[in-house]
Design a protein around this motif. Structure first.
Motif, PDB file in Angstrom:
ATOM      1  N   UNK A  81     -15.694   7.624   9.702  1.00 48.33           N
ATOM      2  CA  UNK A  81     -14.737   7.168  10.707  1.00 48.33           C
ATOM      3  C   UNK A  81     -14.959   5.677  10.930  1.00 48.33           C
ATOM      4  N   UNK A  82     -13.913   4.998  11.418  1.00 47.33           N
ATOM      5  CA  UNK A  82     -12.591   5.482  11.794  1.00 47.33           C
ATOM      6  C   UNK A  82     -11.689   5.686  10.583  1.00 47.33           C
ATOM      7  N   UNK A  83     -10.696   6.523  10.778  1.00 47.49           N
ATOM      8  CA  UNK A  83      -9.681   6.755   9.759  1.00 47.49           C
ATOM      9  C   UNK A  83      -8.359   6.914  10.477  1.00 47.49           C
ATOM     10  N   UNK A 132       0.871   7.218   5.078  1.00 47.47           N
ATOM     11  CA  UNK A 132       0.023   6.028   4.918  1.00 47.47           C
ATOM     12  C   UNK A 132      -1.322   6.258   5.599  1.00 47.47           C
ATOM     13  N   UNK A 133      -2.409   5.995   4.866  1.00 47.32           N
ATOM     14  CA  UNK A 133      -3.751   6.221   5.390  1.00 47.32           C
ATOM     15  C   UNK A 133      -4.549   4.929   5.317  1.00 47.32           C
ATOM     16  N   UNK A 134      -5.336   4.672   6.367  1.00 48.00           N
ATOM     17  CA  UNK A 134      -6.137   3.447   6.405  1.00 48.00           C
ATOM     18  C   UNK A 134      -7.584   3.765   6.743  1.00 48.00           C
ATOM     19  N   UNK A 135      -8.483   3.082   6.057  1.00 47.74           N
ATOM     20  CA  UNK A 135      -9.906   3.123   6.391  1.00 47.74           C
ATOM     21  C   UNK A 135     -10.392   1.688   6.496  1.00 47.74           C
ATOM     22  N   UNK A 136     -11.579   1.517   7.043  1.00 52.16           N
ATOM     23  CA  UNK A 136     -12.213   0.221   7.316  1.00 52.16           C
ATOM     24  C   UNK A 136     -11.587  -0.405   8.562  1.00 52.16           C
ATOM     25  N   UNK A 137     -12.474  -0.802   9.465  1.00 50.48           N
ATOM     26  CA  UNK A 137     -12.009  -1.285  10.762  1.00 50.48           C
ATOM     27  C   UNK A 137     -11.131  -2.528  10.654  1.00 50.48           C
ATOM     28  N   UNK A 168      -2.532   9.760  18.444  1.00 45.92           N
ATOM     29  CA  UNK A 168      -3.220  11.032  18.651  1.00 45.92           C
ATOM     30  C   UNK A 168      -4.650  10.866  18.146  1.00 45.92           C
ATOM     31  N   UNK A 169      -5.625  11.049  19.022  1.00 51.63           N
ATOM     32  CA  UNK A 169      -7.037  10.891  18.644  1.00 51.63           C
ATOM     33  C   UNK A 169      -7.630  12.265  18.391  1.00 51.63           C
ATOM     34  N   UNK A 170      -8.162  12.454  17.192  1.00 54.47           N
ATOM     35  CA  UNK A 170      -8.803  13.718  16.828  1.00 54.47           C
ATOM     36  C   UNK A 170     -10.302  13.463  16.669  1.00 54.47           C
ATOM     37  N   UNK A 171     -11.084  14.158  17.470  1.00 47.49           N
ATOM     38  CA  UNK A 171     -12.538  13.983  17.415  1.00 47.49           C
ATOM     39  C   UNK A 171     -13.126  14.840  16.292  1.00 47.49           C
ATOM     40  N   UNK A 172     -13.911  14.206  15.438  1.00 45.33           N
ATOM     41  CA  UNK A 172     -14.533  14.894  14.305  1.00 45.33           C
ATOM     42  C   UNK A 172     -16.027  14.597  14.309  1.00 45.33           C
ATOM     43  N   UNK A 173     -16.754  15.368  13.534  1.00 45.79           N
ATOM     44  CA  UNK A 173     -18.182  15.116  13.353  1.00 45.79           C
ATOM     45  C   UNK A 173     -18.393  14.274  12.101  1.00 45.79           C
ATOM     46  N   UNK A 229     -16.848  16.398   8.498  1.00 48.30           N
ATOM     47  CA  UNK A 229     -15.950  17.378   9.099  1.00 48.30           C
ATOM     48  C   UNK A 229     -14.797  17.654   8.137  1.00 48.30           C
ATOM     49  N   UNK A 230     -14.560  18.911   7.780  1.00 44.14           N
ATOM     50  CA  UNK A 230     -13.468  19.211   6.840  1.00 44.14           C
ATOM     51  C   UNK A 230     -12.085  18.835   7.373  1.00 44.14           C
ATOM     52  N   UNK A 231     -11.957  18.637   8.680  1.00 43.02           N
ATOM     53  CA  UNK A 231     -10.666  18.232   9.250  1.00 43.02           C
ATOM     54  C   UNK A 231     -10.395  16.752   9.044  1.00 43.02           C
ATOM     55  N   UNK A 232     -11.420  15.993   8.690  1.00 45.46           N
ATOM     56  CA  UNK A 232     -11.292  14.543   8.547  1.00 45.46           C
ATOM     57  C   UNK A 232     -10.806  14.216   7.137  1.00 45.46           C
ATOM     58  N   UNK A 233      -9.651  13.571   7.002  1.00 44.74           N
ATOM     59  CA  UNK A 233      -9.135  13.282   5.660  1.00 44.74           C
ATOM     60  C   UNK A 233      -9.808  12.101   4.960  1.00 44.74           C
ATOM     61  N   UNK A 234     -10.685  11.380   5.647  1.00 42.99           N
ATOM     62  CA  UNK A 234     -11.391  10.269   4.987  1.00 42.99           C
ATOM     63  C   UNK A 234     -12.111  10.802   3.747  1.00 42.99           C
ATOM     64  N   UNK A 235     -11.934  10.161   2.600  1.00 40.00           N
ATOM     65  CA  UNK A 235     -12.514  10.707   1.359  1.00 40.00           C
ATOM     66  C   UNK A 235     -14.032  10.782   1.368  1.00 40.00           C
ATOM     67  N   UNK A 236     -14.689  10.028   2.262  1.00 33.98           N
ATOM     68  CA  UNK A 236     -16.153  10.085   2.353  1.00 33.98           C
ATOM     69  C   UNK A 236     -16.623  10.692   3.669  1.00 33.98           C
TER      70      UNK A 236
END
Length: 202
Positions: A55-57, A63-68, A29-34, A45-52
């Motif tokens: 994207x991508x996240x 389980x959460x992943x950051x960094x390509x 599921x792809x969610x577009x954020x700013x 974007x407050x909908x984006x759970x990335x701590x900073x």
């Protein structure tokens, strides 16, 4: 279900290309954020759970992943049948991981510092310089079309990605320039570029 947080025309676009290459869109599921942009536009974007707020996240349940590099490893391990990665036990597993980490730890910092016109002995000794990075790519591509040999893989997608954004900065060494063109001409790259130009995510 896997969820990818994505901002158009950003680093996360390369993950959309990977998803297209792998044919796994129905699993994500792809969610577009700013995101905040270098020119001062945009915002986290407050909908984006990335701590900073970047994207991508990728999330997979809890389980959460950051960094390509991490996301690419996770997806190619999750869907090894697509052939875009090198799973555990593959004789090229070490080379595959090394290129992903090389991009995150060496190549992208060198490209950003070069673009910003920042130079220092500590930078050159820690990360190398752009000429060394280009030479490394040229050596790896000597006599073969892709970084791991005859087959295109996620490392080609990732390491060629900055030159899709900044073609004027692309190296002129023939082996590297030809490789960049081969990667840019992939149908998945064209499909995602057309979607983003039309304002579509998937």
């Amino acid at each position: 279900m896997l969820t990818l947080y994505h901002a158009p025309h950003s680093r996360s676009t390369s993950i959309l290309v990977l998803i297209e290459e792998m044919g796994i869109a129905e699993h994500i599921d792809v969610i577009e954020v700013t995101v905040a942009r270098q020119d001062g536009s945009g915002r986290a974007d407050p909908r984006n759970p990335h701590p900073e707020g970047k994207v991508p996240y990728l999330t997979d349940g809890a389980d959460h992943l950051r960094e390509r590099g991490a996301i690419i490893t996770y997806l190619t391990d999750r869907f090894p049948e697509t052939g875009m990665g090198r799973p555990e036990g593959d004789p090229q597993r070490g080379a595959f991981l090394s290129w992903l980490f090389y991009y995150q730890g060496v190549m992208e910092p060198v490209l950003v510092l070069n673009w910003a016109k920042l130079d220092h002995a500590a930078v050159r000794t820690t990360f190398r310089d752009l000429e060394t990075v280009v030479d490394r790519l040229a050596d790896a591509l000597d006599g073969r079309p892709y970084l791991l040999g005859d087959r295109y893989s996620a490392v080609d997608l990732l390491l060629s990605s900055p030159f899709q954004w900044l073609p004027d900065a692309a190296p002129k060494q023939p082996a590297v320039a030809d490789w960049i063109r081969r990667c840019a001409d992939r149908p998945a790259m064209q499909v995602v570029a057309e979607r983003e130009s039309a304002g579509l995510t998937v």
